[in-house]
Structures are given as C-alpha cells and as structure tokens.
Design a protein around this motif. Structure first.
Motif, PDB file in Angstrom:
ATOM      1  N   LYS A 156       9.088  -4.544  -8.466  1.00 23.67           N
ATOM      2  CA  LYS A 156       9.693  -4.393  -7.145  1.00 23.67           C
ATOM      3  C   LYS A 156       8.715  -4.937  -6.105  1.00 23.67           C
ATOM      4  N   ASP A 157       9.232  -5.321  -4.966  1.00 24.11           N
ATOM      5  CA  ASP A 157       8.395  -5.825  -3.884  1.00 24.11           C
ATOM      6  C   ASP A 157       7.402  -4.737  -3.469  1.00 24.11           C
ATOM      7  N   PRO A 158       6.079  -5.010  -3.549  1.00 22.91           N
ATOM      8  CA  PRO A 158       5.086  -4.000  -3.142  1.00 22.91           C
ATOM      9  C   PRO A 158       5.220  -3.601  -1.679  1.00 22.91           C
ATOM     10  N   TYR A 159       5.902  -4.420  -0.872  1.00 24.83           N
ATOM     11  CA  TYR A 159       6.071  -4.070   0.532  1.00 24.83           C
ATOM     12  C   TYR A 159       6.976  -2.855   0.728  1.00 24.83           C
ATOM     13  N   GLY A 160       7.733  -2.476  -0.293  1.00 26.65           N
ATOM     14  CA  GLY A 160       8.492  -1.236  -0.185  1.00 26.65           C
ATOM     15  C   GLY A 160       7.576  -0.054   0.060  1.00 26.65           C
ATOM     16  N   GLN A 161       6.461   0.012  -0.689  1.00 23.25           N
ATOM     17  CA  GLN A 161       5.497   1.094  -0.531  1.00 23.25           C
ATOM     18  C   GLN A 161       4.533   0.831   0.628  1.00 23.25           C
ATOM     19  N   ILE A 162       4.167  -0.429   0.828  1.00 29.45           N
ATOM     20  CA  ILE A 162       3.222  -0.752   1.902  1.00 29.45           C
ATOM     21  C   ILE A 162       3.827  -0.457   3.267  1.00 29.45           C
ATOM     22  N   THR A 163       5.086  -0.852   3.491  1.00 27.74           N
ATOM     23  CA  THR A 163       5.716  -0.567   4.784  1.00 27.74           C
ATOM     24  C   THR A 163       5.957   0.927   4.957  1.00 27.74           C
ATOM     25  N   SER A 164       6.226   1.642   3.872  1.00 23.80           N
ATOM     26  CA  SER A 164       6.384   3.097   3.975  1.00 23.80           C
ATOM     27  C   SER A 164       5.080   3.758   4.388  1.00 23.80           C
ATOM     28  N   ALA A 165       3.956   3.261   3.843  1.00 23.76           N
ATOM     29  CA  ALA A 165       2.642   3.804   4.210  1.00 23.76           C
ATOM     30  C   ALA A 165       2.270   3.450   5.638  1.00 23.76           C
ATOM     31  N   LEU A 166       2.939   2.437   6.193  1.00 26.19           N
ATOM     32  CA  LEU A 166       2.673   2.004   7.568  1.00 26.19           C
ATOM     33  C   LEU A 166       3.255   2.982   8.590  1.00 26.19           C
ATOM     34  N   LEU A 167       4.306   3.713   8.216  1.00 24.25           N
ATOM     35  CA  LEU A 167       4.972   4.625   9.143  1.00 24.25           C
ATOM     36  C   LEU A 167       4.051   5.758   9.565  1.00 24.25           C
ATOM     37  N   SER A 168       4.094   6.087  10.849  1.00 24.26           N
ATOM     38  CA  SER A 168       3.224   7.136  11.367  1.00 24.26           C
ATOM     39  C   SER A 168       3.934   7.864  12.508  1.00 24.26           C
ATOM     40  N   VAL A 323       1.015 -11.092  -0.776  1.00 30.47           N
ATOM     41  CA  VAL A 323       0.263 -10.245   0.148  1.00 30.47           C
ATOM     42  C   VAL A 323       0.837 -10.303   1.559  1.00 30.47           C
ATOM     43  N   ALA A 324       1.330 -11.485   1.988  1.00 26.83           N
ATOM     44  CA  ALA A 324       1.784 -11.694   3.362  1.00 26.83           C
ATOM     45  C   ALA A 324       3.167 -12.341   3.351  1.00 26.83           C
ATOM     46  N   HIS A 325       4.224 -11.542   3.529  1.00 31.78           N
ATOM     47  CA  HIS A 325       5.574 -12.085   3.506  1.00 31.78           C
ATOM     48  C   HIS A 325       6.541 -11.199   4.268  1.00 31.78           C
ATOM     49  N   ILE A 326       7.664 -11.785   4.643  1.00 36.77           N
ATOM     50  CA  ILE A 326       8.772 -11.011   5.193  1.00 36.77           C
ATOM     51  C   ILE A 326       9.564 -10.462   4.010  1.00 36.77           C
ATOM     52  N   PRO A 327       9.740  -9.161   3.893  1.00 33.68           N
ATOM     53  CA  PRO A 327      10.461  -8.630   2.735  1.00 33.68           C
ATOM     54  C   PRO A 327      11.969  -8.780   2.878  1.00 33.68           C
ATOM     55  N   ASN A 328      12.650  -8.699   1.760  1.00 35.20           N
ATOM     56  CA  ASN A 328      14.102  -8.638   1.748  1.00 35.20           C
ATOM     57  C   ASN A 328      14.520  -7.219   2.129  1.00 35.20           C
ATOM     58  N   GLY A 329      15.536  -7.109   2.991  1.00 39.38           N
ATOM     59  CA  GLY A 329      15.941  -5.786   3.457  1.00 39.38           C
ATOM     60  C   GLY A 329      17.350  -5.396   3.074  1.00 39.38           C
ATOM     61  N   THR A 330      17.913  -6.043   2.055  1.00 40.10           N
ATOM     62  CA  THR A 330      19.275  -5.708   1.632  1.00 40.10           C
ATOM     63  C   THR A 330      19.269  -4.475   0.730  1.00 40.10           C
ATOM     64  N   GLU A 331      20.409  -3.810   0.635  1.00 46.37           N
ATOM     65  CA  GLU A 331      20.497  -2.574  -0.154  1.00 46.37           C
ATOM     66  C   GLU A 331      20.271  -2.832  -1.639  1.00 46.37           C
ATOM     67  N   LYS A 332      20.753  -3.961  -2.135  1.00 44.75           N
ATOM     68  CA  LYS A 332      20.690  -4.223  -3.571  1.00 44.75           C
ATOM     69  C   LYS A 332      19.289  -4.575  -4.043  1.00 44.75           C
ATOM     70  N   ASP A 333      18.660  -5.563  -3.399  1.00 43.39           N
ATOM     71  CA  ASP A 333      17.394  -6.104  -3.903  1.00 43.39           C
ATOM     72  C   ASP A 333      16.185  -5.822  -3.020  1.00 43.39           C
ATOM     73  N   GLY A 334      16.414  -5.305  -1.829  1.00 45.44           N
ATOM     74  CA  GLY A 334      15.332  -5.229  -0.869  1.00 45.44           C
ATOM     75  C   GLY A 334      14.672  -3.871  -0.767  1.00 45.44           C
ATOM     76  N   ILE A 335      13.796  -3.744   0.232  1.00 51.45           N
ATOM     77  CA  ILE A 335      13.122  -2.484   0.509  1.00 51.45           C
ATOM     78  C   ILE A 335      14.013  -1.654   1.430  1.00 51.45           C
ATOM     79  N   ASN A 336      13.814  -0.362   1.432  1.00 50.67           N
ATOM     80  CA  ASN A 336      14.663   0.521   2.261  1.00 50.67           C
ATOM     81  C   ASN A 336      13.859   1.322   3.270  1.00 50.67           C
ATOM     82  N   THR A 337      12.701   0.803   3.685  1.00 48.81           N
ATOM     83  CA  THR A 337      11.878   1.489   4.678  1.00 48.81           C
ATOM     84  C   THR A 337      12.606   1.542   6.023  1.00 48.81           C
ATOM     85  N   PRO A 338      12.679   2.701   6.660  1.00 53.98           N
ATOM     86  CA  PRO A 338      13.320   2.774   7.982  1.00 53.98           C
ATOM     87  C   PRO A 338      12.422   2.213   9.075  1.00 53.98           C
TER      88      PRO A 338
END
Length: 376
Positions: A156-168, A323-338
């Motif tokens: 899975k795209d590591p940005y799913g967890q990285i963007t979640s850890a970004l939330l504060s 390491v440096a990319h725009i993630p996919n944000g679709t429900e099927k294949d993307g990340i679901n970070t709010p």
C-alpha cells in the motif's frame, strides 16, 4: 541499548523573528499544488521527476544544480502539498510539468514566494528530525531503499500512514520537506576515490576475504547475489541528492515531540528493502528546559531556506517518487486520510504542456467553487 538518535526533545526557540520574518534574501517560488484525488500517485511522480532531471555542471565538473523541494504541511487544520522552484524559469517549467503529470490539478504561486513557511509563535515548542540511509559509504549509495517499481514494492502507499501521522491539533504545524537536486549523469561510474556500481555488484556476488578482525574466507550468499542484481539495476539510472527533514511546531511540548517522532518512525519503517537498505531517523535535540535550542533553530532555518546539505542519501527517480509524491485519494486504491486539500472539480480538457492557465491563488479557488466553465 538506548538509541539517542530517536530521543526527541522539543524546545522553545530563542529568536523566532529570524523564522517568522521571512528573510529578504530568500528567493525562488513556492507553488501550492491542489491535486485531484484520481491520479497515479508514485507513477505520476516518477514521470514528473524524470522531466525535472537536468543536472548542471561547472567547467571544472562541479555540480551546480540548484535544489528544489517537495513539501507536505499540516497547517491551519489541513494537509497541503507544495513544490519549491529555485528560479522563475524553473517555476514556469514546474507548472507545465505538474499539469502534464497530474490532470485536473490546480497549481498556484504562494504570495510570499520562496520565503513562505508556517509561522512559529512565542509559546511554541519545536521538535524535528532528519532521515539518513541505514547503510552509508560506497556500497550504501548503490543499495536502493524500497520503492514501487521492483518486486519488493509497497503493498500500500506508505503515504497512507505518513499523512495520518501528519495530523495534529489545529494550533500545531507539521512539515515534511524533501530537498533534492540532480546527481551527475555519470554518478554510477567508478572514480579514483570511489567504486562504481559494477564494482560494488561484483564484490557482493564474489567470494572474498574479509577482516573481522582476522582474515577469513567469505562465500557470497544467495542474499548477497540477489543484492548484486538489485545494485546492477541502478546502472545509468537518473538520481537525485536528497535531504529529508521533518519539523513539528506546537504550543504543547508533548504534541510536538510525538508528531516528529511518529513521522520519523514512519519513514524508517516503510522504506526498508530486502537489501537491508532503508531510512534511519536522527532526532534534532534541544534542551529540555529553557529557550536555548540552537540546533532546532538551525534545523528550521534550513527548512525555510530549502537548503541542501551534502549527505549520503542518493535516490533514483523510482526511490524518490516513493518518498515525495502526490498520493491517490480514491476510495478503491488510494489513501483515506482526512483533511487533505484535494481539488474535487475537474477541467473539461487536460491542460496542455505549454498552456498558460495559472493565475493567482484566489483565482484558482474561485474556479474550484464551480464558477469556471471548464468545471461544469
């Protein structure tokens, strides 16, 4: 044994004016990227990086390429994407390239240009870290970190967890910054001072004598031979010298420390390859009490200046795209970070490579509100 590199200590800064006043000597352009959720993520990022790869050298063979950066900000309650261009001509080039790589994306110049950076308040605590390769030296630069193209790619795209850890918290700011500049085209060749990619691959797959501390015969293992194949695939690849920095700013000391530590841990966890190469976090530590925090101040200052420092981290296009990319944000294949600042509308036509359709930021937001004919 306790690892001091992972001990995060937030501190308040002595002289925040040098961070908040946006020094006048800073140049360049900061571009805000509002991507549509439907994109090809790391694949699109690799295409963009290939287009940006243009190493410059002096008459004496020195690398004179100017660094640019990719940045993730959690600021004012949302996650936003940025790309820093060191010159005006580079900014225009980046606009065209981003438009080609990411369809339906809005890209606008930030008002303060290359000086823009999240604000630091008097009562804020700052924590941060930098990422380095687990294995450095001659062999380390040719051992790739995990990326999406080889047979050990991401599930899975590591940005799913990285963007979640970004939330504060809404009062906090968290920044991930990847500064990069093109490596010379012959970076895999051997020199008088260092071996080339073929030398390292040959050493990995060959029987040899090692000293530990007395000489003994060493037989190449199957793992060594597989690593040699991975190293050989680096030959003639486009690559970038890279700095990865993280900073967390918050009125709560514990929150600043937690955000920086969690993000450093995410990068350390998700990019380990079967060659045992990966990323390692090194905390930038301040004093636990008082306002003396010189190292953290220098860390933030380098981030605001988008400054590149010589380091061992050398990433190919495919590695850097992970390491440096725009993630996919679709429900099927993307990340679901709010709280990600997606652009939900679509243009009727894809923007052409030479099209000049980049207005002010206010014009872009007006277009996204549905007032532009192309969004109907």
């Amino acid at each position: 044994m306790f690892n001091f590199n992972k001990r995060y200590t937030a501190a308040q800064l002595d002289d925040i004016e040098t961070i908040t006043q946006s020094p006048a000597d800073l140049s360049g352009t900061l571009l805000r990227v509002r991507p549509h959720p439907e994109n090809d993520g790391m694949h699109d990022a690799a295409g963009l990086l290939q287009a940006l790869y243009d190493p410059q050298e002096s008459l004496f063979g020195q690398n004179t390429s100017k660094p640019c950066s990719f940045e993730l900000w959690f600021n004012e309650g949302s996650i936003t994407f940025y790309l820093y261009a060191p010159t005006e001509s580079a900014a225009e080039k980046y606009k065209r390239r981003v438009a080609n790589a990411y369809k339906n994306t809005a890209i606008t110049e930030v008002e303060d240009g290359g000086r823009a950076f999240p604000a630091v308040n008097d009562d804020d605590y700052v924590a941060g870290c930098e990422m380095f390769p687990q294995k450095d030296g001659d062999d380390g630069q040719y051992l790739p970190i995990r990326h999406y193209r080889d047979n050990q790619g991401f599930e899975k795209d590591p940005y799913g967890q990285i963007t979640s850890a970004l939330l504060s918290t809404d009062e906090s700011k968290v920044i991930v910054q990847v500064v990069f500049k093109p490596a010379p085209r012959d970076w895999t060749d051997s020199t008088l001072l260092s071996p080339g990619v073929d030398d390292v691959a040959d050493r990995l797959k060959s029987d040899d004598v090692v000293w530990d501390p007395i000489p003994r015969d060493r037989e190449a293992t199957q793992k060594d031979k597989e690593a040699a194949k991975v190293v050989e695939r680096q030959r003639n690849a486009q690559a970038f010298h890279t700095n990865i920095r993280i900073a967390a700013i918050s009125p709560e000391r514990g929150e600043a420390e937690a955000r920086a530590k969690d993000l450093g841990g995410m990068f350390a966890s998700y990019y380990n390859a079967t060659t045992e190469q990966g990323l390692e976090q090194e905390a930038v530590r301040g004093w636990p009490r008082g306002r003396r925090a010189k190292k953290l101040h220098e860390h933030l200052d380098r981030m605001q200046r988008r400054e590149y420092l010589e380091a061992e981290l050398l990433l190919t296009v495919n590695e850097l795209a992970g390491v440096a990319h725009i993630p996919n944000g679709t429900e099927k294949d993307g990340i679901n970070t709010p709280k990600i600042d997606w652009r939900q509308t679509q243009r009727g036509d894809r923007v052409g490579g030479d099209s000049e359709q980049f207005g002010s930021e206010s014009e872009s937001f007006e277009e996204d509100s549905g007032q532009a004919a192309g969004d109907d």
